[in-house]
Design a protein around this motif. Structure first.
Motif, PDB file in Angstrom:
ATOM      1  N   ALA A 620     -40.040-102.597 -69.208  1.00 51.46           N
ATOM      2  CA  ALA A 620     -39.802-103.961 -69.681  1.00 51.46           C
ATOM      3  C   ALA A 620     -39.397-103.976 -71.153  1.00 51.46           C
ATOM      4  CB  ALA A 620     -41.046-104.819 -69.458  1.00 51.46           C
ATOM      5  N   ARG A 621     -40.002-103.114 -71.927  1.00 57.24           N
ATOM      6  CA  ARG A 621     -39.649-103.081 -73.351  1.00 57.24           C
ATOM      7  C   ARG A 621     -38.216-102.602 -73.559  1.00 57.24           C
ATOM      8  NH1 ARG A 621     -45.249-101.184 -76.484  1.00 57.24           N
ATOM      9  NH2 ARG A 621     -46.562-102.821 -75.531  1.00 57.24           N
ATOM     10  N   LEU A 622     -37.777-101.678 -72.716  1.00 62.76           N
ATOM     11  CA  LEU A 622     -36.413-101.169 -72.845  1.00 62.76           C
ATOM     12  C   LEU A 622     -35.369-102.145 -72.320  1.00 62.76           C
ATOM     13  CD1 LEU A 622     -36.827 -97.422 -71.779  1.00 62.76           C
ATOM     14  CD2 LEU A 622     -36.193 -98.265 -74.049  1.00 62.76           C
ATOM     15  N   PHE A 623     -35.605-102.701 -71.125  1.00 61.70           N
ATOM     16  CA  PHE A 623     -34.555-103.444 -70.438  1.00 61.70           C
ATOM     17  C   PHE A 623     -34.726-104.963 -70.467  1.00 61.70           C
ATOM     18  CE2 PHE A 623     -34.175 -99.195 -68.714  1.00 61.70           C
ATOM     19  CZ  PHE A 623     -32.807 -99.018 -68.663  1.00 61.70           C
ATOM     20  N   VAL A 624     -35.892-105.430 -70.863  1.00 59.90           N
ATOM     21  CA  VAL A 624     -36.098-106.875 -70.984  1.00 59.90           C
ATOM     22  C   VAL A 624     -36.158-107.276 -72.447  1.00 59.90           C
ATOM     23  CG1 VAL A 624     -37.617-108.825 -70.444  1.00 59.90           C
ATOM     24  CG2 VAL A 624     -37.285-106.993 -68.765  1.00 59.90           C
ATOM     25  N   ASP A 625     -36.901-106.509 -73.247  1.00 55.55           N
ATOM     26  CA  ASP A 625     -37.052-106.850 -74.661  1.00 55.55           C
ATOM     27  C   ASP A 625     -35.879-106.381 -75.515  1.00 55.55           C
ATOM     28  OD1 ASP A 625     -39.458-107.745 -73.764  1.00 55.55           O
ATOM     29  OD2 ASP A 625     -40.673-106.204 -74.741  1.00 55.55           O
ATOM     30  N   GLY A 626     -35.031-105.525 -74.978  1.00 54.45           N
ATOM     31  CA  GLY A 626     -33.841-105.105 -75.714  1.00 54.45           C
ATOM     32  C   GLY A 626     -33.953-103.795 -76.446  1.00 54.45           C
ATOM     33  N   GLU A 627     -35.107-103.099 -76.321  1.00 61.09           N
ATOM     34  CA  GLU A 627     -35.224-101.815 -76.997  1.00 61.09           C
ATOM     35  C   GLU A 627     -34.272-100.778 -76.406  1.00 61.09           C
ATOM     36  OE1 GLU A 627     -39.241-100.514 -77.140  1.00 61.09           O
ATOM     37  OE2 GLU A 627     -39.951-102.279 -78.238  1.00 61.09           O
ATOM     38  N   GLY A 628     -33.827-101.023 -75.181  1.00 58.47           N
ATOM     39  CA  GLY A 628     -32.876-100.124 -74.554  1.00 58.47           C
ATOM     40  C   GLY A 628     -31.542-100.082 -75.271  1.00 58.47           C
ATOM     41  N   ASP A 629     -31.198-101.139 -75.997  1.00 57.04           N
ATOM     42  CA  ASP A 629     -29.949-101.138 -76.752  1.00 57.04           C
ATOM     43  C   ASP A 629     -29.971-100.054 -77.817  1.00 57.04           C
ATOM     44  OD1 ASP A 629     -29.103-103.263 -75.237  1.00 57.04           O
ATOM     45  OD2 ASP A 629     -29.776-104.769 -76.678  1.00 57.04           O
ATOM     46  N   ARG A 630     -31.143 -99.862 -78.439  1.00 60.36           N
ATOM     47  CA  ARG A 630     -31.265 -98.795 -79.438  1.00 60.36           C
ATOM     48  C   ARG A 630     -31.239 -97.426 -78.766  1.00 60.36           C
ATOM     49  NH1 ARG A 630     -34.753-102.698 -81.392  1.00 60.36           N
ATOM     50  NH2 ARG A 630     -36.640-101.705 -80.589  1.00 60.36           N
ATOM     51  N   ALA A 631     -31.886 -97.359 -77.611  1.00 58.89           N
ATOM     52  CA  ALA A 631     -31.858 -96.089 -76.871  1.00 58.89           C
ATOM     53  C   ALA A 631     -30.438 -95.735 -76.470  1.00 58.89           C
ATOM     54  CB  ALA A 631     -32.748 -96.194 -75.632  1.00 58.89           C
ATOM     55  N   ARG A 632     -29.683 -96.746 -76.031  1.00 64.10           N
ATOM     56  CA  ARG A 632     -28.304 -96.509 -75.635  1.00 64.10           C
ATOM     57  C   ARG A 632     -27.489 -95.973 -76.806  1.00 64.10           C
ATOM     58  NH1 ARG A 632     -25.166-101.803 -74.741  1.00 64.10           N
ATOM     59  NH2 ARG A 632     -25.424-101.752 -76.985  1.00 64.10           N
ATOM     60  N   ALA A 633     -27.682 -96.570 -77.970  1.00 63.93           N
ATOM     61  CA  ALA A 633     -26.939 -96.121 -79.143  1.00 63.93           C
ATOM     62  C   ALA A 633     -27.259 -94.661 -79.464  1.00 63.93           C
ATOM     63  CB  ALA A 633     -27.273 -97.015 -80.336  1.00 63.93           C
ATOM     64  N   SER A 634     -28.527 -94.288 -79.258  1.00 63.25           N
ATOM     65  CA  SER A 634     -28.923 -92.908 -79.508  1.00 63.25           C
ATOM     66  C   SER A 634     -28.225 -91.953 -78.551  1.00 63.25           C
ATOM     67  CB  SER A 634     -30.438 -92.772 -79.362  1.00 63.25           C
ATOM     68  OG  SER A 634     -30.830 -91.420 -79.498  1.00 63.25           O
ATOM     69  N   PHE A 635     -28.211 -92.305 -77.265  1.00 65.85           N
ATOM     70  CA  PHE A 635     -27.569 -91.441 -76.267  1.00 65.85           C
ATOM     71  C   PHE A 635     -26.059 -91.380 -76.496  1.00 65.85           C
ATOM     72  CE2 PHE A 635     -31.469 -92.229 -73.765  1.00 65.85           C
ATOM     73  CZ  PHE A 635     -31.774 -90.914 -73.472  1.00 65.85           C
ATOM     74  N   GLU A 636     -25.463 -92.497 -76.916  1.00 65.09           N
ATOM     75  CA  GLU A 636     -24.010 -92.554 -77.030  1.00 65.09           C
ATOM     76  C   GLU A 636     -23.484 -91.777 -78.233  1.00 65.09           C
ATOM     77  OE1 GLU A 636     -22.767 -96.625 -76.938  1.00 65.09           O
ATOM     78  OE2 GLU A 636     -22.650 -96.658 -74.764  1.00 65.09           O
ATOM     79  N   ARG A 637     -24.368 -91.377 -79.128  1.00 63.83           N
ATOM     80  CA  ARG A 637     -23.908 -90.548 -80.252  1.00 63.83           C
ATOM     81  C   ARG A 637     -23.244 -89.273 -79.756  1.00 63.83           C
ATOM     82  NH1 ARG A 637     -29.030 -91.305 -82.608  1.00 63.83           N
ATOM     83  NH2 ARG A 637     -29.483 -89.081 -82.293  1.00 63.83           N
ATOM     84  N   PHE A 638     -23.655 -88.853 -78.559  1.00 63.65           N
ATOM     85  CA  PHE A 638     -23.148 -87.587 -78.024  1.00 63.65           C
ATOM     86  C   PHE A 638     -22.023 -87.788 -77.012  1.00 63.65           C
ATOM     87  CE2 PHE A 638     -27.648 -87.265 -79.105  1.00 63.65           C
ATOM     88  CZ  PHE A 638     -27.584 -86.293 -80.093  1.00 63.65           C
TER      89      PHE A 638
END
Length: 645
Positions: A620-638
């Protein structure tokens, strides 16, 4: 092995430049599924994209791949193991091939056989075909559900699809409204079974199904199913001989690759069988990978080492410690939906270790569902005796008494379970939170939402059970698990954790020809005199060491019960009792407090339940609260820059 995604709007079309940008985001967010290449096709109404992990025809397999005149295009995730045979047949019929990839076989098979092309494929797959002449999108998923496929039809009449949910979420038309029926299913079973998705307007294409999108409408058809029609009159030895030959063939065809190949080796019968058959097929030495724990009751390394020595493999090991739980946010990110199987942790770590050496691994997944390997089958067989009691006694006396007894009362859950009819009893056995527990767990608001939606997590199981053609209890349970737990938990776990590190995992025990053979074997040869996987073990005698063949069943789990009371204690308590968890309004935190106290005091083992609640909040924190947007940015660096196609 790849990741695919795309969208089509045949009524309104879309701006080509905007569509290209959206498609690029959708592709880049699943770069882990295919780090080697990106290919796209964008027109005024169609956008298809894929990320490629190169396995076969490394130089010529760039996607999308087209037919001769460019009117049919395909993007593909998976492997077609019999592609060479199909290619020869199609060339004899006049089709011209430009590559040596299995992907191109799909295009020409579609031209030749139409939607029935799926009947010709032996392998694991999820693919999408755009037919320009027919103005039609055709999507199909493999028979067992090894490869995933999410889709949604938006109010704007766009069909959006992808290998992972996170790819769809990059499209601006996809909404994130929670499906409370899916939430109920997750809390009941620990995963979200197809066709449900945790977001209300998104669905998963079920295994063995195909989807046709034309004229703004979706049509879904089933093209294959597990079929249990036992054949009598054959001797046990005849079945053993045919089964062994089929197992050897299923492994052999999965050795096709233009990259290094190895195997997971847990030390159990299934993985040891696969490794043994790989060695017999001439793979020398087989590269094998195993996971162990410091906790002896969970450590199977001595059996893995025994098998590795027997088959003279190039063996590699990794010890998992509680510190590895720091990756839990990464796990939640890769699963997209709430997922409560804690064995995802060692699956991720063994995949990560294997990827340092190989690009493809074979696994023993599917053996328990195919050959009756779970202890719960024997438990259900023993408890079936209580069905002889009159139903009025079970429903009118035993069930009400069990509900009346206080939480934690000795024998309460057992009394409730044996009072149920056969299907309800089995559903209760496989539930994380049973009907009794959910009465305490769910908030009044969630209960009201579920009543309003008419949602019932067990309805999906009842729907599957209604389709069972088997008239014996063992095959009925095997069918039910093969349609629920296998594609919803086991195969999701292996796909997401292997693809998280760009590793392809192949499951020879789920070869559809092998499945069709096993469906004809009498059930009494699968569970015989209380012996699990009887016919399978007979078939692999002389291949698997006897110390492994006759050892007690041990699941591929982690000592999460001990970790929750030690290294993870404060993290899980703080997460579950946080104000953020309270504000979601799904569950009763007073009941969660009870679970925590009972587990910490050693009164009850609530590790499975607490882990399920923990992963729900992490999701829920990743996909509802929006923390996943930061995770996505981290993964997309590569993520490499997109290429055009």
């Amino acid at each position: 092995m790849c990741g695919i995604t795309g969208f089509v709007n045949l009524q309104n079309g879309f701006d080509r430049a905007e569509a290209s940008q959206t498609l690029d985001r959708m592709c880049r967010v699943i770069t882990h599924r295919g780090p080697d290449d990106q290919g796209v096709l964008v027109t005024d109404q169609v956008a298809l994209g894929m990320r490629r992990l190169s396995i076969i025809d490394l130089a010529g397999g760039h996607q999308p791949i087209f037919n001769e005149d460019g009117t049919v295009a395909v993007i593909f995730n998976g492997e077609i193991y019999n592609y060479r045979e199909i290619k020869r047949e199609l060339e004899a019929r006049g089709h011209r091939f430009r590559t040596n990839s299995d992907t191109e076989t799909i295009v020409h098979a579609y031209e030749e056989y139409g939607f029935d092309c799926v009947d010709h494929f032996r392998g694991m797959f999820a693919f999408a075909i755009w037919d320009e002449r027919a103005r039609r999108l055709f999507i199909a998923r493999d028979r067992v559900g090894k490869k995933p496929l999410y889709y949604t039809l938006t109010p704007q009449r766009s069909l959006i699809f992808g290998s992972e949910l996170k790819a769809l979420l990059e499209h601006p038309e996809v909404e994130r409204e929670i499906d409370y029926a899916a939430l109920d299913a997750y809390l009941t079973f620990g995963y979200v079974p197809d066709p449900l998705c945790i977001f209300r307007r998104v669905r998963k294409l079920p295994p063995g199904h195909r989807l046709i999108f034309a004229n703004g409408e979706i049509k879904i058809e089933q093209y294959w199913d597990f079929d249990y029609c036992p054949i009598e009159g054959r001797s046990e030895e005849e079945w053993i001989e045919e089964l062994r030959a089929c197992l050897e063939d299923a492994v052999r065809v999965r050795l096709i690759a233009d990259v290094p190949l190895g195997a997971f080796l847990s030390g159990g019968v299934d993985s040891s069988t696969v490794v043994g058959l790989m060695a017999r097929a001439g793979v020398r030495p087989v590269k094998t990978f195993s996971i162990g724990f410091n906790e002896d009751s969970y450590n199977e390394l001595k059996y893995a080492r025994l098998a590795a020595k027997r088959f003279e493999t190039d063996h590699h090991e990794f010890i998992v410690t509680p510190s590895i739980c720091q990756i839990v946010d990464d796990l939640a990110w890769h699963f997209d939906e709430p997922f409560a199987d804690s064995s995802a942790i060692p699956t991720y770590m063994v995949s990560k270790m294997a990827r340092d050496y190989v690009t493809v691994v074979l696994s023993g997944d599917g053996g328990d569902e195919l050959f009756a390997g779970y202890t719960r089958y024997a438990v259900d067989s023993r408890r079936a005796v209580f069905e002889r009691l009159p139903r009025p006694l079970r429903r009118g006396v035993m069930q009400p008494v069990s509900r009346f007894l206080p939480h934690g009362f000795w024998g309460r859950n057992y009394l409730y379970n044996i009072a149920l009819d056969s299907l309800d009893r089995y559903i209760d056995n496989v539930s994380v939170f049973t009907a009794l527990a959910k009465e305490k767990l769910y908030s009044d608001d969630l209960k009201a939402r579920l009543r309003q939606a008419g949602a019932d997590a067990t309805a999906l199981f009842r729907e599957r059970a209604a389709k069972m053609c088997a008239d014996d209890s063992i095959n009925r349970l095997l069918y039910l698990d093969s349609k629920t737990y296998l594609p919803g938990d086991i195969l999701v776990k292996v796909d997401r954790m292997s693809m998280a590190v760009s590793l392809e995992a192949r499951a020879p025990l789920l070869d559809h020809r092998l499945i069709e053979l096993v469906g004809r074997i009498p059930p009494e040869l699968k569970l015989k005199d209380g012996k699990l996987k009887y016919i399978f073990k007979r078939a692999v005698e002389g291949i698997v060491p006897p110390e492994i063949l006759h050892r007690p069943k041990q699941g591929f789990g982690v000592p999460i019960d001990e970790w929750i009371n030690a290294q993870l204690r404060e993290q899980i308590r703080d997460t579950l009792m946080s104000s953020r968890a309270r504000q979601r309004g799904y569950i009763s935190l007073s009941y969660v407090q009870t679970l925590l106290e009972e587990h910490e005091n050693g009164r009850r083992d609530h590790s499975t339940r607490l882990w399920a609640l923990f992963m729900l909040e992490k999701w829920a924190r990743l996909f509802v609260d929006g923390e996943g947007d930061r995770a996505r940015a981290s993964f997309e660096r590569f993520a490499p820059v997109a290429s055009s196609g």
